[in-house]
Design a protein around this motif. Sequence first.
Motif, PDB file in Angstrom:
ATOM      1  N   ARG A 309       0.835  -1.205   0.000  1.00  0.00           N
ATOM      2  CA  ARG A 309       0.000   0.000   0.000  1.00  0.00           C
ATOM      3  C   ARG A 309       0.871   1.257   0.000  1.00  0.00           C
ATOM      4  O   ARG A 309       0.596   2.228  -0.718  1.00  0.00           O
ATOM      5  CB  ARG A 309      -0.910  -0.020   1.223  1.00  0.00           C
ATOM      6  N   ALA A 310       1.942   1.249   0.795  1.00  0.00           N
ATOM      7  CA  ALA A 310       2.846   2.392   0.835  1.00  0.00           C
ATOM      8  C   ALA A 310       3.516   2.618  -0.517  1.00  0.00           C
ATOM      9  O   ALA A 310       3.731   3.766  -0.944  1.00  0.00           O
ATOM     10  CB  ALA A 310       3.905   2.179   1.920  1.00  0.00           C
ATOM     11  N   SER A 318      -4.077   5.893  -4.087  1.00  0.00           N
ATOM     12  CA  SER A 318      -4.593   5.654  -2.745  1.00  0.00           C
ATOM     13  C   SER A 318      -5.636   4.551  -2.788  1.00  0.00           C
ATOM     14  O   SER A 318      -6.358   4.395  -3.770  1.00  0.00           O
ATOM     15  CB  SER A 318      -5.229   6.924  -2.176  1.00  0.00           C
ATOM     16  N   ASP A 319      -5.706   3.765  -1.714  1.00  0.00           N
ATOM     17  CA  ASP A 319      -6.729   2.725  -1.603  1.00  0.00           C
ATOM     18  C   ASP A 319      -7.089   2.547  -0.136  1.00  0.00           C
ATOM     19  O   ASP A 319      -6.754   1.548   0.487  1.00  0.00           O
ATOM     20  CB  ASP A 319      -6.243   1.412  -2.205  1.00  0.00           C
ATOM     21  N   ASP A 320      -7.771   3.544   0.402  1.00  0.00           N
ATOM     22  CA  ASP A 320      -8.187   3.461   1.795  1.00  0.00           C
ATOM     23  C   ASP A 320      -9.340   2.491   1.983  1.00  0.00           C
ATOM     24  O   ASP A 320      -9.582   2.026   3.100  1.00  0.00           O
ATOM     25  CB  ASP A 320      -8.573   4.849   2.311  1.00  0.00           C
ATOM     26  N   GLN A 341     -13.195   7.034   6.541  1.00  0.00           N
ATOM     27  CA  GLN A 341     -13.564   8.451   6.449  1.00  0.00           C
ATOM     28  C   GLN A 341     -12.777   9.149   5.347  1.00  0.00           C
ATOM     29  O   GLN A 341     -13.318   9.987   4.619  1.00  0.00           O
ATOM     30  CB  GLN A 341     -13.360   9.127   7.794  1.00  0.00           C
ATOM     31  N   ALA A 342     -11.494   8.788   5.210  1.00  0.00           N
ATOM     32  CA  ALA A 342     -10.682   9.369   4.140  1.00  0.00           C
ATOM     33  C   ALA A 342     -11.237   8.987   2.772  1.00  0.00           C
ATOM     34  O   ALA A 342     -11.320   9.815   1.855  1.00  0.00           O
ATOM     35  CB  ALA A 342      -9.232   8.916   4.273  1.00  0.00           C
ATOM     36  N   GLU A 343     -11.637   7.728   2.633  1.00  0.00           N
ATOM     37  CA  GLU A 343     -12.204   7.275   1.362  1.00  0.00           C
ATOM     38  C   GLU A 343     -13.541   7.960   1.090  1.00  0.00           C
ATOM     39  O   GLU A 343     -13.843   8.345  -0.048  1.00  0.00           O
ATOM     40  CB  GLU A 343     -12.394   5.756   1.383  1.00  0.00           C
ATOM     41  N   ASP A 351     -19.671   1.685  -2.350  1.00  0.00           N
ATOM     42  CA  ASP A 351     -18.519   1.032  -1.729  1.00  0.00           C
ATOM     43  C   ASP A 351     -18.026   1.799  -0.513  1.00  0.00           C
ATOM     44  O   ASP A 351     -17.721   1.212   0.526  1.00  0.00           O
ATOM     45  CB  ASP A 351     -17.383   0.887  -2.752  1.00  0.00           C
ATOM     46  N   SER A 352     -17.945   3.119  -0.636  1.00  0.00           N
ATOM     47  CA  SER A 352     -17.463   3.901   0.499  1.00  0.00           C
ATOM     48  C   SER A 352     -18.500   3.946   1.611  1.00  0.00           C
ATOM     49  O   SER A 352     -18.152   3.975   2.801  1.00  0.00           O
ATOM     50  CB  SER A 352     -17.075   5.311   0.053  1.00  0.00           C
TER      51      SER A 352
END
Length: 436
Positions: A309-310, A318-320, A341-343, A351-352
Amino acid sequence: MRTRTAVSAVIAGVLLLVVAVAAAYTASVDKDAAAPQQVTAVARVDPIAASIDAAQRRLEEVPGDYTTWAQLGSAYVEQARVTADPSYYDKADGAFQESLALRPEGNDAALSGQGALANARHDFAAAADLAERALAINDYSATAWGVLTDARTQLGDYAGATEALQRMLALRPGLASFTRASYDAELHGDLVAARSALEQALATTDGGAGEAFCRTYLGGLAFSTGDLDEAAAQFDAGLQAVPGDTALLLGRARVLAARGDETSAVETFQAVVNASPLPEHLVEFGAYLESQGRTDEAEQQFALVETVRALFEANGASDDLTMALFAADHGDPATALAAAQAEFERRQNIDSHDALAWALHAAGRDAEALPHAQQATALGGASALFLYHRGTIEAALGQVDQARATLTSALDTNPHFSPLHAPRAEDLLASLGGRP
């Protein structure tokens, strides 16, 4: 960009069928420069690499060809999807920038390519903006309408996505538009239309990667309804077209897991993560190992998730969503909630909503979770996993009758939806008094 009810909602699946890949240049590869077996291998195994190579050679001869720079960028985006190598994102960005430097005005191809790249990096608002800029230049660009369809879908603008899709279909009925039409129908619960669109897409192919792509989603559609025989047949046929295709192997692994063939399932999942070590693949393989009581091996997969992920984040992706669901399932509600929350700030789609609902549930905030779980299942084509999440939250709130109905719906939709959660759904439903 697409997520599928056929796929565990741990996965924020991606459709990046970049129609601007330089197929014409692939055809121009000098066949005399390689032995016949080598030419066959390129054509059948790695057409994207052939497109990249041909475009690069074209640019050595004509470095000012802004169109080829844009096509090279699109090929890099697709290669990132296929190889799970995020370093291609920066290469794509550089190619698009070069195209725009050569032709800053009226370059809708480069803007569309940048939009596809933004979608790949999960910057969906930017993708929508870039697609709209491309369409302001060329309203007849099916590619730009496809990028806008994907971006709007991921942003939760489903009506707008359908509108953009209809424009794409009118301009260029074919593989890219039919597969998107399938997903649009599936999201709204029309599985007959979803399958029909995929069959139309399949009819446009002449084997190879196009057939493999269609059969991946035909198999996934069958799996989403618990039809293991049809799913297996589609995945097997796809692997005949492209042996070793990662997406098809993943589908086969799910079928093997659902049928209880642990040895073959583990071998196939391992092949998937070896070829495509995406965070969602590592999480899914780990979850399967966990479901079989192989916790040490599961932890080995999970340990790689943050590292990979990094790496993607370092390349602008990004894939939160994956992290939110993974953390919620593994006793880390704080991380789950922060990621969800970020997503959700980036996109408010089903999905979110589901990820945020599940993270809030993990944090013990079920009253806040329920509206999001309801939103996640409101569109018409709710996945079994989303329904399981909602039923679990309803049960936690003491809504026993509703929970029983929702959990029953989850298991009726697909009794094999998750090797970890399907048994939990059965146990929870039994504890509530069984089917209504």
